[in-house]
Design a protein around this motif. Sequence first.
Motif, PDB file in Angstrom:
ATOM      1  N   LYS A 119       0.844  -1.243  -0.165  1.00  0.00           N
ATOM      2  CA  LYS A 119      -0.228   0.185   0.111  1.00  0.00           C
ATOM      3  C   LYS A 119       0.716   1.551  -0.201  1.00  0.00           C
ATOM      4  O   LYS A 119      -0.359   1.777  -0.469  1.00  0.00           O
ATOM      5  N   PHE A 120       2.430   1.064   0.417  1.00  0.00           N
ATOM      6  CA  PHE A 120       3.225   2.392   0.693  1.00  0.00           C
ATOM      7  C   PHE A 120       4.766   2.209   0.121  1.00  0.00           C
ATOM      8  O   PHE A 120       5.050   1.219  -0.067  1.00  0.00           O
ATOM      9  N   THR A 121       5.258   3.332  -0.566  1.00  0.00           N
ATOM     10  CA  THR A 121       6.541   3.164  -1.070  1.00  0.00           C
ATOM     11  C   THR A 121       6.431   3.924  -0.024  1.00  0.00           C
ATOM     12  O   THR A 121       7.428   5.117  -0.146  1.00  0.00           O
ATOM     13  N   PRO A 122       8.001   3.314   0.922  1.00  0.00           N
ATOM     14  CA  PRO A 122       8.332   3.820   2.296  1.00  0.00           C
ATOM     15  C   PRO A 122       9.698   4.423   1.843  1.00  0.00           C
ATOM     16  O   PRO A 122      10.053   3.981   0.485  1.00  0.00           O
ATOM     17  N   SER A 123       9.704   6.013   2.452  1.00  0.00           N
ATOM     18  CA  SER A 123      10.899   6.899   1.829  1.00  0.00           C
ATOM     19  C   SER A 123      11.954   6.914   2.333  1.00  0.00           C
ATOM     20  O   SER A 123      13.187   6.860   2.590  1.00  0.00           O
ATOM     21  N   ARG A 124      11.439   7.162   4.344  1.00  0.00           N
ATOM     22  CA  ARG A 124      12.367   7.199   4.994  1.00  0.00           C
ATOM     23  C   ARG A 124      11.410   7.072   6.515  1.00  0.00           C
ATOM     24  O   ARG A 124      10.357   6.781   6.649  1.00  0.00           O
ATOM     25  N   TYR A 125      12.851   6.743   7.663  1.00  0.00           N
ATOM     26  CA  TYR A 125      11.436   6.417   8.701  1.00  0.00           C
ATOM     27  C   TYR A 125      12.154   7.278  10.495  1.00  0.00           C
ATOM     28  O   TYR A 125      13.265   7.657  10.436  1.00  0.00           O
TER      29      TYR A 125
ATOM     30  N   ILE B  93       2.838   6.933   7.465  1.00  0.00           N
ATOM     31  CA  ILE B  93       2.168   8.516   6.229  1.00  0.00           C
ATOM     32  C   ILE B  93       2.571   8.767   5.633  1.00  0.00           C
ATOM     33  O   ILE B  93       3.966   8.561   4.982  1.00  0.00           O
ATOM     34  N   CYS B  94       1.183   9.159   4.465  1.00  0.00           N
ATOM     35  CA  CYS B  94       2.166   9.414   3.131  1.00  0.00           C
ATOM     36  C   CYS B  94       2.256  10.624   3.169  1.00  0.00           C
ATOM     37  O   CYS B  94       1.434  11.580   4.142  1.00  0.00           O
ATOM     38  N   TYR B 130       8.071   7.265   6.413  1.00  0.00           N
ATOM     39  CA  TYR B 130       7.125   8.227   5.448  1.00  0.00           C
ATOM     40  C   TYR B 130       7.278   8.192   4.138  1.00  0.00           C
ATOM     41  O   TYR B 130       8.490   6.964   4.189  1.00  0.00           O
ATOM     42  N   GLY B 131       6.539   8.223   3.360  1.00  0.00           N
ATOM     43  CA  GLY B 131       6.169   7.854   1.738  1.00  0.00           C
ATOM     44  C   GLY B 131       5.218   7.795   1.255  1.00  0.00           C
ATOM     45  O   GLY B 131       4.395   8.928   1.828  1.00  0.00           O
ATOM     46  N   THR B 132       4.876   7.310   0.600  1.00  0.00           N
ATOM     47  CA  THR B 132       3.653   7.523  -1.047  1.00  0.00           C
ATOM     48  C   THR B 132       2.593   6.471  -0.978  1.00  0.00           C
ATOM     49  O   THR B 132       3.539   5.322  -0.469  1.00  0.00           O
TER      50      THR B 132
END
Lengths: 137, 137
Positions: A119-125, B93-94, B130-132
């Motif tokens: 459901k998501f493409t994560p980029s960072r945390y 979180i998107c 964080y992601g989309t």
Amino acid sequence: MKKVEELIKLFKSKDLKITPQRLGIFKVLEGNATHPSAESIYNEIRQVYPTISFTTVYKTLEVLESLGEILKITIDAGRKYFDPNTIPHHHIICSQCNMIADVNEGLEELKLPNEILDKFTPSRYDISFYGTCKQCA
Amino acid sequence: MKKVEELIKLFKSKDLKITPQRLGIFKVLEGNATHPSAESIYNEIRQVYPTISFTTVYKTLEVLESLGEILKITIDAGRKYFDPNTIPHHHIICSQCNMIADVNEGLEELKLPNEILDKFTPSRYDISFYGTCKQCA
DNA sequence: CTGTGTGCAAAACGTTTGCATGCCT
DNA sequence: AGGCATGCAAACGTTTTGCACACAG
């Protein structure tokens, strides 16, 4: 965040002006690992530059953030904190005195479950650890 | 958060009153995984109880939080979110639509470096990914 | 009947904005 | 000289508070 000297060059290269107020803010932030709020930055600068306004502090922080020189960190709703350390890292917060310290190492890469990756493409945390610091214990 | 029925028992056992307003708030929160803000809770209840006030929403959320039935979550400074899921978990979180989803599994226990353990006694941690999201991609 | 809960209005809080003036380049 | 930066004051969005009235127990 770059060193003050580099920051001055960067600002000039972008036709942004170097003012005493901005210089004061740069100096407060340089090497600052206390994760200050706008208010604490303001209070610190006022000691050397008593006529500075909140507006200027906020606007300069905004410029620094848009240049990628500082990060806004969200620890508690209701107040923003600023971090000149832009290298990815995490934080630990004392639940008593709200002191925030950096956590830079010892953390392996996290893997998210497929249920999420569908459901998501994560980029960072960001990880926020909570605990009690030595002084408060 | 407990089921509404249990919550009613809990409130009564503490001499807290069950009002239609509180009942409405309980129902909005029960099983709610959308991490609503006070405002979205308020808007939802107004559809069935149009005269409810923000004050009542905030005060009831405060009571629920002090009973440990809900958690305040901090995702962005400037607004509080409430989570009836009190079992430790994390969030993603998107960055576009600000949707918040739960992350419940696939995460091993994190070990902090000694440098930190010397100065803090950690109790818990929250991870914000964080992601989309799919819809925004 | 009693006291807790409600809801209005106002205050509080941190942040942002409009605008006239100041000052860096 | 020109235009960006400053700082005041006011606006803003969210949350909190004081107080009189309402109603659950």
